[in-house]
Design a protein around this motif. Sequence first.
Motif, PDB file in Angstrom:
ATOM      1  N   ALA A  60       0.831  -1.208   0.000  1.00  0.00           N
ATOM      2  CA  ALA A  60       0.000   0.000   0.000  1.00  0.00           C
ATOM      3  C   ALA A  60       0.866   1.258   0.000  1.00  0.00           C
ATOM      4  O   ALA A  60       0.605   2.191  -0.766  1.00  0.00           O
ATOM      5  N   VAL A  61       1.903   1.286   0.815  1.00  0.00           N
ATOM      6  CA  VAL A  61       2.784   2.458   0.855  1.00  0.00           C
ATOM      7  C   VAL A  61       3.494   2.623  -0.486  1.00  0.00           C
ATOM      8  O   VAL A  61       3.600   3.737  -1.017  1.00  0.00           O
ATOM      9  N   ALA A  62       3.967   1.524  -1.049  1.00  0.00           N
ATOM     10  CA  ALA A  62       4.656   1.608  -2.342  1.00  0.00           C
ATOM     11  C   ALA A  62       3.724   2.112  -3.440  1.00  0.00           C
ATOM     12  O   ALA A  62       4.076   3.022  -4.199  1.00  0.00           O
ATOM     13  N   MET A  63       2.535   1.549  -3.526  1.00  0.00           N
ATOM     14  CA  MET A  63       1.618   1.893  -4.618  1.00  0.00           C
ATOM     15  C   MET A  63       0.975   3.266  -4.449  1.00  0.00           C
ATOM     16  O   MET A  63       0.717   3.955  -5.439  1.00  0.00           O
ATOM     17  N   LEU A  64       0.703   3.660  -3.212  1.00  0.00           N
ATOM     18  CA  LEU A  64      -0.004   4.921  -2.987  1.00  0.00           C
ATOM     19  C   LEU A  64       0.926   6.113  -2.771  1.00  0.00           C
ATOM     20  O   LEU A  64       0.519   7.260  -2.951  1.00  0.00           O
ATOM     21  N   LEU A  65       2.179   5.841  -2.399  1.00  0.00           N
ATOM     22  CA  LEU A  65       3.101   6.932  -2.088  1.00  0.00           C
ATOM     23  C   LEU A  65       4.369   6.896  -2.947  1.00  0.00           C
ATOM     24  O   LEU A  65       4.667   7.854  -3.656  1.00  0.00           O
ATOM     25  N   VAL A  66       5.096   5.793  -2.866  1.00  0.00           N
ATOM     26  CA  VAL A  66       6.412   5.719  -3.493  1.00  0.00           C
ATOM     27  C   VAL A  66       6.318   5.742  -5.024  1.00  0.00           C
ATOM     28  O   VAL A  66       7.010   6.530  -5.681  1.00  0.00           O
TER      29      VAL A  66
END
Length: 139
Positions: free
Chosen positions: A89-95
Motif C-alpha cells: 500500500a505504501v509503495a503503490m499509494l506513495l512511493v
Amino acid sequence: MIWLKAFVAGFLSTLIFHQGLFALLHLGGMTPVPAYNMTPVPPLGVPSVVSISFFGGLWAMALWLVVGRLPSARYWLGHIVLGALAPTAVAMLLVFPLKGLDVSAQTWIGGFLLNGAWGLGVAVIMRILGGTRPATGSY
C-alpha cells in the motif's frame, strides 16, 4: 536486541524471499526487469537491492512490533498478510507516484506476492534467530 534481530530478518528476507521470488517471476517472463538490481540509487549511491533491503529491515521492525507476539498460526498468517498489505500500500499509494511509476492491477498483485513472501521470510528468519518476546517486560 530483538529489534536488531528484526532488522536483520527483514534485510535477509528481502534478499532471499522477496528478491528470490522476483527472480523466479522474471525467469517466468512475468516481470520486465531482473531481480537483485545493482544500479546505484541516490543519495548514497548504494545498489538498489541494498537500499530495498535496508527498507525491508525497517519494515520488519514495524512488522515485529505488530505481529511478533501472536501465537502459532496467527504469527505466520499475520506476517504474511500484514507483510503483503502494508509495504504494498505504501509503495503503490506513495512511493510509485512520487517516482513517476505506473500503478496498475499487475503492480498491486506483484507487490502483494513479493511482500507476502517477504513477510513469511521475516517470520521464518526471526524463528531461526530465536526472535521471541518474553510474555512480560518492556522494550
